[in-house]
Each structure stands twice: as structure tokens, then as C-alpha cells.
Design an enzyme around this catalytic site. Structure first.
Site, PDB file in Angstrom:
ATOM      1  N   SER A  16     -12.874  39.290 -31.476  1.00  0.00           N
ATOM      2  CA  SER A  16     -12.391  38.069 -30.826  1.00  0.00           C
ATOM      3  C   SER A  16     -10.564  38.789 -31.535  1.00  0.00           C
ATOM      4  O   SER A  16     -10.739  39.089 -32.030  1.00  0.00           O
ATOM      5  CB  SER A  16     -12.496  36.844 -31.176  1.00  0.00           C
ATOM      6  N   TYR A  71     -17.135  31.430 -37.428  1.00  0.00           N
ATOM      7  CA  TYR A  71     -16.799  32.168 -36.419  1.00  0.00           C
ATOM      8  C   TYR A  71     -15.512  33.342 -36.044  1.00  0.00           C
ATOM      9  O   TYR A  71     -15.581  34.377 -36.218  1.00  0.00           O
ATOM     10  CB  TYR A  71     -16.019  31.356 -34.907  1.00  0.00           C
TER      11      TYR A  71
HETATM   12  P1  NAD Z   1     -19.487  31.547 -22.377  1.00  0.00           P
HETATM   13  O1  NAD Z   1     -20.298  29.892 -23.564  1.00  0.00           O
HETATM   14  O2  NAD Z   1     -19.233  30.953 -21.238  1.00  0.00           O
HETATM   15  O3  NAD Z   1     -21.488  32.149 -22.540  1.00  0.00           O
HETATM   16  C1  NAD Z   1     -22.025  32.126 -23.196  1.00  0.00           C
HETATM   17  C2  NAD Z   1     -23.489  32.923 -22.534  1.00  0.00           C
HETATM   18  O4  NAD Z   1     -23.987  33.132 -23.934  1.00  0.00           O
HETATM   19  C3  NAD Z   1     -24.359  31.944 -22.241  1.00  0.00           C
HETATM   20  O5  NAD Z   1     -24.569  31.909 -20.680  1.00  0.00           O
HETATM   21  C4  NAD Z   1     -24.848  31.626 -22.955  1.00  0.00           C
HETATM   22  O6  NAD Z   1     -26.485  30.678 -22.864  1.00  0.00           O
HETATM   23  C5  NAD Z   1     -25.455  32.719 -23.997  1.00  0.00           C
HETATM   24  N1  NAD Z   1     -26.310  32.868 -25.186  1.00  0.00           N
HETATM   25  C6  NAD Z   1     -25.940  32.147 -26.219  1.00  0.00           C
HETATM   26  N2  NAD Z   1     -26.173  32.106 -27.210  1.00  0.00           N
HETATM   27  C7  NAD Z   1     -27.668  33.237 -27.260  1.00  0.00           C
HETATM   28  C8  NAD Z   1     -28.197  34.069 -27.839  1.00  0.00           C
HETATM   29  N3  NAD Z   1     -28.772  33.927 -29.429  1.00  0.00           N
HETATM   30  N4  NAD Z   1     -28.913  34.955 -26.974  1.00  0.00           N
HETATM   31  C9  NAD Z   1     -28.437  35.325 -25.789  1.00  0.00           C
HETATM   32  N5  NAD Z   1     -27.052  34.750 -24.562  1.00  0.00           N
HETATM   33  C10 NAD Z   1     -26.959  33.831 -25.607  1.00  0.00           C
HETATM   34  O7  NAD Z   1     -18.810  32.082 -23.584  1.00  0.00           O
HETATM   35  P2  NAD Z   1     -17.863  32.728 -23.422  1.00  0.00           P
HETATM   36  O8  NAD Z   1     -16.284  32.367 -23.554  1.00  0.00           O
HETATM   37  O9  NAD Z   1     -17.727  33.510 -21.946  1.00  0.00           O
HETATM   38  O10 NAD Z   1     -17.945  34.346 -24.519  1.00  0.00           O
HETATM   39  C11 NAD Z   1     -17.933  35.767 -24.185  1.00  0.00           C
HETATM   40  C12 NAD Z   1     -17.958  35.859 -25.791  1.00  0.00           C
HETATM   41  O11 NAD Z   1     -16.653  35.978 -25.513  1.00  0.00           O
HETATM   42  C13 NAD Z   1     -18.770  35.152 -26.688  1.00  0.00           C
HETATM   43  O12 NAD Z   1     -18.895  36.273 -28.276  1.00  0.00           O
HETATM   44  C14 NAD Z   1     -17.254  34.235 -26.997  1.00  0.00           C
HETATM   45  O13 NAD Z   1     -17.292  34.507 -28.728  1.00  0.00           O
HETATM   46  C15 NAD Z   1     -16.536  35.820 -27.064  1.00  0.00           C
HETATM   47  N6  NAD Z   1     -14.825  34.794 -26.812  1.00  0.00           N
HETATM   48  C16 NAD Z   1     -14.729  34.236 -26.015  1.00  0.00           C
HETATM   49  C17 NAD Z   1     -13.478  33.318 -26.292  1.00  0.00           C
HETATM   50  C18 NAD Z   1     -13.553  32.264 -25.127  1.00  0.00           C
HETATM   51  O14 NAD Z   1     -11.872  31.564 -25.083  1.00  0.00           O
HETATM   52  N7  NAD Z   1     -13.607  32.145 -24.642  1.00  0.00           N
HETATM   53  C19 NAD Z   1     -12.559  34.174 -27.068  1.00  0.00           C
HETATM   54  C20 NAD Z   1     -12.379  35.164 -27.482  1.00  0.00           C
HETATM   55  C21 NAD Z   1     -13.974  35.673 -28.066  1.00  0.00           C
END
Ligand code: NAD
Length: 257
Positions: free
Chosen positions: A143, A157
Site C-alpha cells: 500500500s 495495517y
Molecule cells: P476488499 O475488502 O474489497 O477485498 C478483500 C477480499 O479478501 C474479500 O473478498 C475478503 O473476503 C478476502 N479476505 C479477507 N480475509 C481473507 C483471508 N484471511 N484469506 C483469504 N481471503 C480473505 O479489499 P480491497 O480493497 O480489494 O483490498 C485488496 C488488497 O488491496 C488488500 O491487501 C488491501 O490491503 C490492499 N489495498 C487496498 C486499498 C484500498 O483503498 N481499498 C489501498 C491500498 C491497498
């Protein structure tokens, strides 16, 4: 068909970035192993892909559990014969994650187990599979908070994502001569349900938007597109990179009016 004949395993593919990547990459010719803990969401993504004539299958896998991580890699090889791309995308942002004083140890442990140990376990079992395939591409989701401090803290985080970034560099160097590339993706804040629920007032949104030169939150699809480049052979000379897709946040001091 930028991923023609490739097999990709995507963790957390039921929602957000993972879901968008699954749909986009399937359209580029990849067979997708959808891994998630949310069975309904994961299966819905598979149905969407197969309904459009693509190849996909679902496996339930909690990335923080070694047996599940091993099982998801095995499932990809059994279902599609090999593994070429590993997208360690699953991650959580806990609502009780705050500063060092107020964050509970249980929140720290859960966040580390999924966000950091989950990436380690994915690599632990995924790298042998990529070797069996003659090489491949690993994309670990970190991130922008691995690069910048924020006074709106989520200490566990942030630490977990810093760990992902450092671990990715080392993995890239270790496996560089095995035709295995390992890159870290650093998304900026996205207009996903997760973040928008967290930033539930206009004031909270504006507190972030003022720091984004492009002036808006990113879309999950925009991250999936960047990850597609890293997954494909087009990025054949890119390894150990910190691939930042953040609307210019990390480049900015003063943003436009
Ligand atoms: P999201 O919550 O929309 O999707 C995450 C998915 O991961 C969900 O389907 C959830 O069921 C699954 N999940 C959760 N725990 C799990 C586990 N223990 N094992 C397997 N699956 C699991 O999130 P997103 O926004 O698409 O984020 C995806 C990645 O991107 C993450 O690593 C997040 O930290 C990173 N990220 C997100 C953002 C943002 O603004 N959304 C910014 C930077 C980084």
C-alpha cells in the site's frame, strides 16, 4: 490476450481489487483460481467468468493458515495443470486499528497474520509451483502507507504493508535467476466499499482528497490493470519493484487547488 495460456491464483478474489483482477485477467486469456474466505462472493466471481466463456474455479482458503495456503496452490495445479501467476492480494483493514496506544494486541495479531504472514505463506507454497512451471510472476499487494506516514493512523495495517514491501524486495533478489519475478503493488486509497465505509463523512473524505494530486480516489479496476502488466510477460525485466499506483500522492508536496 495478454495472459494467453497462463494460470493465475488470486487471493481475496471475491471482492474489490481481487475481483476486478479475476474478471480482467480472465478476459486476457488466463485461467483463474479464485481463493477467498467468502464462499458466496468467490463462487459468484467464478460464475461471472465461466458465464462469459472464461476458465475459473473457486477454492476456500484463509491465507493466514498454512494448510489453506498449501491447498489453494494444489487446487490451482490440479484444476488447471500449473501455476504461472500468484497474486497475493487478500488483506484486511480492521476498524479498531488505530495508534500504538489504543490498538489491541488481538487486532495487531490478526492484521499481521492475514496481511503479512498470508503473503509469506502464499510464497512459501506458491514458489515451488512456479518453479515446476519453469518460472512466473508474483505480485504482492502492499500500500502507499508502506511509503508514507499518516496522522490518521492504522498502525498494524501500516506495519504489515511495510513488511510486505521489504519481504517482496528480498524474494525478488533470491529468486531472480529462477525466472521468477516478485513485485510489490502499492495502491493509493480506492473508492471501494471498505474504504468508503471507513471514511463515512464528507469531512473524512476531504481530509484525504486534499493530498491526492489527481483529486479523486482510485478505482479497483485501475489497480487490476497495473497488476495485469506485472502478471504478463510485458514486464519481463521488472522485478523487486515498488509499483506505485496512487494518483500522485507519494510525489506531492503541495497539490493543485
Ligand atoms: P476488499 O475488502 O474489497 O477485498 C478483500 C477480499 O479478501 C474479500 O473478498 C475478503 O473476503 C478476502 N479476505 C479477507 N480475509 C481473507 C483471508 N484471511 N484469506 C483469504 N481471503 C480473505 O479489499 P480491497 O480493497 O480489494 O483490498 C485488496 C488488497 O488491496 C488488500 O491487501 C488491501 O490491503 C490492499 N489495498 C487496498 C486499498 C484500498 O483503498 N481499498 C489501498 C491500498 C491497498
Amino acid at each position: 490476450m495478454r495472459l494467453h495460456d497462463k494460470v493465475a491464483l488470486i487471493t481475496g478474489a471475491g471482492s474489490g481489487i481481487g475481483r476486478e483482477a479475476a474478471l480482467l485477467w480472465a478476459g486476457e486469456g488466463a485461467a483463474i483460481m479464485v481463493a477467498d474466505v467468502n464462499d458466496a462472493a468467490g463462487q459468484a466471481v467464478v460464475e461471472e467468468i465461466t458465464g462469459a466463456g472464461g476458465r475459473a474455479a473457486y477454492v476456500r482458503a484463509d491465507v493466514s493458515k498454512a494448510a489453506d495456503a498449501e491447498g489453494m496452490v494444489r487446487a490451482a495445479e490440479e484444476q488447471f495443470g500449473k501455476l504461472n501467476v500468484l497474486f497475493n492480494n487478500a488483506g484486511i483493514m480492521h476498524s479498531d486499528d488505530d495508534n500504538a496506544i489504543s490498538t489491541e494486541e488481538s487486532v495487531w495479531d490478526l492484521t499481521m497474520n492475514i496481511n503479512l504472514k498470508g503473503v509469506f505463506l502464499g510464497c512459501k507454497y506458491g514458489i515451488p509451483a512456479l518453479r515446476r512451471a519453469g518460472g512466473g510472476s508474483i505480485i504482492n499487494v502492499a500500500s502507499f502507507v508502506a511509503l508514507l506516514g499518516a496522522a490518521t493512523p492504522q498502525i498494524a495495517y501500516t506495519a504489515s504493508k511495510g513488511g510486505v514491501l521489504a519481504m517482496t524486495r528480498e524474494l525478488a533478489v533470491i529468486h531472480a535467476r529462477e525466472n521468477i519475478r516478485v513485485n510489490a503493488l502499492c495502491p493509493g486509497p480506492l473508492r471501494t466499499e471498505l474504504l468508503m465505509k471507513f471514511l463515512n463523512t464528507e469531512e473524512k473524505k476531504q481530509r484525504r482528497l486534499v493530498h491526492i494530486p489527481i483529486g479523486r480516489f482510485g478505482e479497483a479496476r485501475e489497480i487490476a490493470s497495473a497488476a495485469l502488466f506485472l502478471a504478463s510477460d510485458e514486464s519481463s525485466y521488472v522485478t523487486g519493484a515498488t509499483f506505485t499506483v496512487d494518483g500522485g500522492i507519494t510525489a506531492a508536496y503541495v497539490t493543485p487547488e
